[in-house]
Design a protein around this motif. Structure first.
Motif, PDB file in Angstrom:
ATOM      1  N   UNK A   1       0.827  -1.264  -0.001  1.00  0.00           N
ATOM      2  CA  UNK A   1       0.032   0.059   0.255  1.00  0.00           C
ATOM      3  C   UNK A   1       0.727   1.184  -0.185  1.00  0.00           C
ATOM      4  N   UNK A   2       1.919   1.360   0.945  1.00  0.00           N
ATOM      5  CA  UNK A   2       2.788   2.455   0.980  1.00  0.00           C
ATOM      6  C   UNK A   2       3.519   2.585  -0.289  1.00  0.00           C
ATOM      7  N   UNK A   3       3.903   1.720  -1.022  1.00  0.00           N
ATOM      8  CA  UNK A   3       4.591   1.608  -2.453  1.00  0.00           C
ATOM      9  C   UNK A   3       3.438   2.635  -3.328  1.00  0.00           C
ATOM     10  N   UNK A   4       2.232   1.707  -3.408  1.00  0.00           N
ATOM     11  CA  UNK A   4       1.311   2.425  -4.272  1.00  0.00           C
ATOM     12  C   UNK A   4       0.900   3.647  -4.020  1.00  0.00           C
ATOM     13  N   UNK A   5       0.877   4.290  -2.756  1.00  0.00           N
ATOM     14  CA  UNK A   5       0.792   5.667  -2.468  1.00  0.00           C
ATOM     15  C   UNK A   5       1.587   6.516  -3.127  1.00  0.00           C
ATOM     16  N   UNK A   6       2.809   5.854  -3.229  1.00  0.00           N
ATOM     17  CA  UNK A   6       3.937   6.886  -3.707  1.00  0.00           C
ATOM     18  C   UNK A   6       3.790   6.635  -5.112  1.00  0.00           C
ATOM     19  N   UNK A   7       3.313   5.689  -5.855  1.00  0.00           N
ATOM     20  CA  UNK A   7       3.830   5.319  -7.282  1.00  0.00           C
ATOM     21  C   UNK A   7       2.474   5.516  -8.198  1.00  0.00           C
ATOM     22  N   UNK A   8       1.392   5.212  -7.514  1.00  0.00           N
ATOM     23  CA  UNK A   8       0.358   4.997  -8.324  1.00  0.00           C
ATOM     24  C   UNK A   8      -0.013   6.032  -9.542  1.00  0.00           C
ATOM     25  N   UNK A   9      -0.113   7.326  -8.938  1.00  0.00           N
ATOM     26  CA  UNK A   9      -0.314   8.429 -10.040  1.00  0.00           C
ATOM     27  C   UNK A   9       0.492   8.288 -11.202  1.00  0.00           C
ATOM     28  N   UNK A  10       1.558   8.094 -11.073  1.00  0.00           N
ATOM     29  CA  UNK A  10       2.577   7.974 -12.201  1.00  0.00           C
ATOM     30  C   UNK A  10       2.446   6.830 -13.113  1.00  0.00           C
TER      31      UNK A  10
END
Ligand code: PLP
Length: 387
Positions: free
Chosen positions: A250-259
């Protein structure tokens, strides 16, 4: 041969950072999170941190998250748990004809136990209509369950509007968000949902761990009986390694999702455009715009999905004909049939799904190989006549 993985909707590789975060919980911090000694408390801390991370990501409160063994359990829990708690109020469920089997099968079982289920249809793009749901509601309706995005055709449903309607009517509303969490924004309050299913392995977490969001005040019967884990709502020793991994994912998706979303939309639209342009007699399944950023699904006339899949696999390219869960069945997909496709066209479908590690180069290679495979198979098809 470098293989190309284009089946992220079936499952995604686990992010190496997730694996790293899980590692200590296998050996250095092996405790049972229900134990009061320091080992247990370390495991408990890992779990509660993950719970907070996930809750804040979807706009929930930590106590509204119940960890499960994945999307299937969350879906079963939501449907069976709500209807058994609400049986005194009614016995009618509304869902859609294109849900995942993890919703449809529990509904079928409940029908054998005295519940009635309305399966609302979809339009040719796979969208359910608010009007159809409104018409299906009776004074006996106790649950509406409509998936956020379809796993085969990628169509995204108007969840917030359906949720608003359910709220006005005082009916519990569940959404299966297994294909959307970590890929597009998901917020339980903006979506007006009371229950939401998600699964770690679809967003770069480990397999075999997921969660069910249950809005505070929602009546639900516990699904697994035994110990008092998850505040008595789901028994079984906490899967601390898996839950910690899900939290990290989840933490990684929070960082990467938009891009990631932006890049995937670009690659998705390129694939749709080039397949439409370069291959005759194809049909895009799903909505052209209201669709998952990582999903492309085409019916390719005169050939079978399985033969395309096998020929692409020989070239090192992995895609799917639909849902991995039913890939051993020779029946055409219930989702494609619900769109109104005839059997022979539904049989010739190909799903391409991308993810974190998909590159432009891989998509170029796929787009180069696909027409060759189709030409070869059509040349063998007695039904195809080159125009
Ligand atoms: N719901 C949807 C929409 C899915 O795509 C899947 C998996 O393919 C599931 C539920 C089941 O999830 P799991 O594999 O975690 O049991």
């Amino acid at each position: 041969m470098k293989r190309i993985y284009l089946d992220y909707a079936a499952t995604a590789p686990t992010d190496p950072e997730v694996v790293k975060a899980m590692e200590p919980y296998f050996f250095e911090k092996p405790g049972n999170a229900s134990s009061i000694h320091s080992f247990g408390q370390e495991a408990k801390k890992g779990i509660e941190d993950a719970r907070e991370e996930l809750a804040s990501f979807i706009g929930a409160k930590p106590e509204e998250i119940i960890f499960t063994s994945g999307g299937t359990e969350s879906d079963n829990f939501a449907v069976k748990g709500v209807v058994s708690a609400m049986f005194d109020k009614g016995n009618h469920i509304i869902t859609s004809a294109i849900e995942h089997h993890a919703i449809l099968e529990p509904c079928k079982i409940l029908e054998k136990h005295g519940f009635t289920v309305t399966y609302v249809g979809v339009d040719k793009f796979g969208l359910v209509s608010l009007e159809d749901i409104k018409k299906a509601i009776t004074d006996k309706t106790i649950l509406i369950s409509i998936m956020h995005a379809n796993n085969e055709i990628g169509t995204i449903q108007p969840i917030a509007e359906i949720g608003k309607l359910a709220k006005e009517k005082g009916i519990d509303f569940h959404t299966d968000a297994v294909q959307t969490v970590g890929h597009i924004p998901v917020n339980v309050n903006e979506m007006n949902v009371d229950l939401l299913s998600l699964s770690g392995h679809k967003f770069y977490g480990p397999k075999g761990v997921g969660a069910l969001y249950v809005r505070k005040g929602t009546r639900i019967t516990r699904f697994l009986d035994g110990g008092d884990q998850e505040k008595g709502r789901r028994a079984s020793t906490y899967n601390s390694t898996g839950i910690v991994g899900l939290g990290k994912a989840v933490e990684l998706c929070r960082k990467n999702m938009a891009q990631e979303e932006k890049l995937q939309i670009m690659l998705r639209d390129r694939m749709i455009q080039e397949i439409n342009k370069n291959i005759p007699e194809v049909l895009l399944n799903g909505h052209p715009k209201k669709r998952l950023p990582n999903n492309v699904n085409f019916s390719i006339k005169y050939i079978e999905g399985e033969s395309m899949l096998l020929n692409l696999d020989l070239l090192g390219i992995a895609c799917s004909t639909g849902s991995a869960c039913t890939s051993s069945s020779l029946e055409p997909s219930h989702v494609l049939l619900a769109l109104g496709l005839p059997h022979e066209i539904a049989h010739g479908s190909l799903r391409i799904s991308m993810g974190r590690w998909t590159t432009e180069e891989e998509i170029s290679q796929f787009l180069q190989q696909l027409p060759r495979v189709i030409d070869k198979l059509r040349a063998m098809s007695p039904l195809y006549e080159k125009k």
